[in-house]
Design an enzyme around this catalytic site. Sequence first.
Site, PDB file in Angstrom:
ATOM      1  N   LYS A 126       0.839  -1.189   0.000  1.00  0.00           N
ATOM      2  CA  LYS A 126       0.000   0.000   0.000  1.00  0.00           C
ATOM      3  C   LYS A 126       0.878   1.245   0.000  1.00  0.00           C
ATOM      4  CE  LYS A 126      -3.911   1.846   2.721  1.00  0.00           C
ATOM      5  NZ  LYS A 126      -4.755   1.570   3.920  1.00  0.00           N
ATOM      6  N   SER A 179      -9.477   1.704   3.302  1.00  0.00           N
ATOM      7  CA  SER A 179      -8.582   2.487   2.476  1.00  0.00           C
ATOM      8  C   SER A 179      -7.559   1.661   1.701  1.00  0.00           C
ATOM      9  CB  SER A 179      -7.848   3.519   3.329  1.00  0.00           C
ATOM     10  OG  SER A 179      -7.005   2.888   4.292  1.00  0.00           O
ATOM     11  N   SER A 180      -7.472   0.348   1.995  1.00  0.00           N
ATOM     12  CA  SER A 180      -6.548  -0.505   1.233  1.00  0.00           C
ATOM     13  C   SER A 180      -7.207  -0.906  -0.085  1.00  0.00           C
ATOM     14  CB  SER A 180      -6.163  -1.738   2.063  1.00  0.00           C
ATOM     15  OG  SER A 180      -5.588  -1.361   3.288  1.00  0.00           O
ATOM     16  N   ILE A 198      -7.119   1.012  10.402  1.00  0.00           N
ATOM     17  CA  ILE A 198      -7.292   1.790  11.627  1.00  0.00           C
ATOM     18  C   ILE A 198      -8.751   1.844  12.061  1.00  0.00           C
ATOM     19  CG2 ILE A 198      -7.611   4.077  10.599  1.00  0.00           C
ATOM     20  CD1 ILE A 198      -5.641   5.146  12.699  1.00  0.00           C
ATOM     21  N   GLY A 199      -9.653   1.370  11.197  1.00  0.00           N
ATOM     22  CA  GLY A 199     -11.068   1.308  11.537  1.00  0.00           C
ATOM     23  C   GLY A 199     -11.796   0.273  10.707  1.00  0.00           C
ATOM     24  N   GLY A 200     -11.009  -0.450   9.885  1.00  0.00           N
ATOM     25  CA  GLY A 200     -11.585  -1.459   8.998  1.00  0.00           C
ATOM     26  C   GLY A 200     -10.937  -1.501   7.632  1.00  0.00           C
ATOM     27  N   SER A 201      -9.825  -0.782   7.442  1.00  0.00           N
ATOM     28  CA  SER A 201      -9.274  -0.554   6.101  1.00  0.00           C
ATOM     29  C   SER A 201      -8.639  -1.763   5.440  1.00  0.00           C
ATOM     30  CB  SER A 201      -8.262   0.599   6.143  1.00  0.00           C
ATOM     31  OG  SER A 201      -8.919   1.824   6.299  1.00  0.00           O
TER      32      SER A 201
END
Length: 464
Positions: free
Chosen positions: A76, A153-154, A174-177
């Site tokens: 990433k 975000s990934s 960090i929250g589900g990425s």
Amino acid sequence: MIHLGTAALLAAYGRRELSPVDVMRAVLAHATAREGQLHALCAVDADAALTAARASEARWRAGTALALDGVPVTLKENIAVPGAAYRLGTAAMPDDAVADFEAPPAARLREAGAIAWARTTMPDYGMLSSGLSSLYAEPARNPWDTRMTPGGSSAGAAAAAAAGYGPLHLGTDIGGSIRLPAGWCGLVGLKPSHGRVPIKPGYAGRVAGPLTRTVEDATLMLAALAQPDARDPTQLPPGQVLPRPLELRGLRMGLWLDAGWGEAPQPEVLAAVTAAARAFEAQGAIVEPLPAFTTREMADGMDRFWRMRSWLDISALPDERRAQVLPYILDWVAPAAHYDGATVFRGYSQMQALREAANAAMDGAQPFDFVLSPVSPMPAWPAHQASPLHDPARPFEHIAFTLPFNMSEQPALAINAGYTAAGLPIGLQIIGRRFDDAGVLALGAAWEQLRPAQRPWPFNPTEP
């Protein structure tokens, strides 16, 4: 050969049936053919990749091969590599921004002989669950239906994994990425226990982990990643990360279908996750409902804290650079300009509230060994939307099932549970006790054996 997993590639290299050079050429050619449709990659260094593949081939011939020698891997864009572009998915970063250090996950994969041949796209600052970005001309697309987002975000990592750009892909969460795009792309995505994979820069809840097509690949990748690095003061001592023996009979599992806030799971999502729970039950597991244990106050507090964190970064930019940030992100952070200290502190305190609630949920009068839940309440949505609601005032309604376990530092695995009537993947989340990464991998491997036959991977271009 692009369909082969890590273990199969390593075995073929050892038997001299395949060469890392041939595999790398095949992956490069396949990615080139698909990129016009998927937009998963922000940088490719084919020459360096082939040089590394030739060095790997020489080690295999000499009998000195490393743990992941010659296996292609993508990183990433926010995983720092010296001299590589480091723009964090936003046009607000200078054109010539490059990293001046090697992040621990990149170092561990390089030391294991994996070939980091490409960097994958992400949204501005990694603050969206989609691939929408001010930096790239087009957002990343979901290989199952290219009208849809792969998640984020990934984002690029998930698109690349589902489309067959090699077996291993590294994301951050960090929250589900990691888990959200894994769920929306039918992948295995592991958010490890905090500290299991050393990382830099660190931040509360931030981890790096695998995005792969199988639990076996995620396991092999984690074994390389979970090595010590003194630059991360939260690192865990080296420990067992390979799946432990797991007897399903008698395991206690909580079935968590109501997060307590956010969007309610759609009927197809509920049906797929419930069917997975019933399959475990049929094998002798004890499955009981787990009531909601997170609250709107927790969610709103985290939202305010993150808005302030991002506002501080963005407000420090020169005016001309600030104007290049994705408008959705600018609208999201704008209210933080008026927050007072008490508001920010109360928001920050919700990290601990989430930690306590998530851990307590597993430790009732009859403690659970694992918790099962949806990864997200809905399947993938259109690629040009920043979030399912596309509303910066309500940005996190889809992360209620993933967010708690970043704050609680528990391992959580996303794995495919089934498909919607339209053919989009539906993610099952498996949550374990803190530090039991081996357990969630073992339960994920068990689910791979129990679940119905999976649809073929969308490696080839398709018309939606």
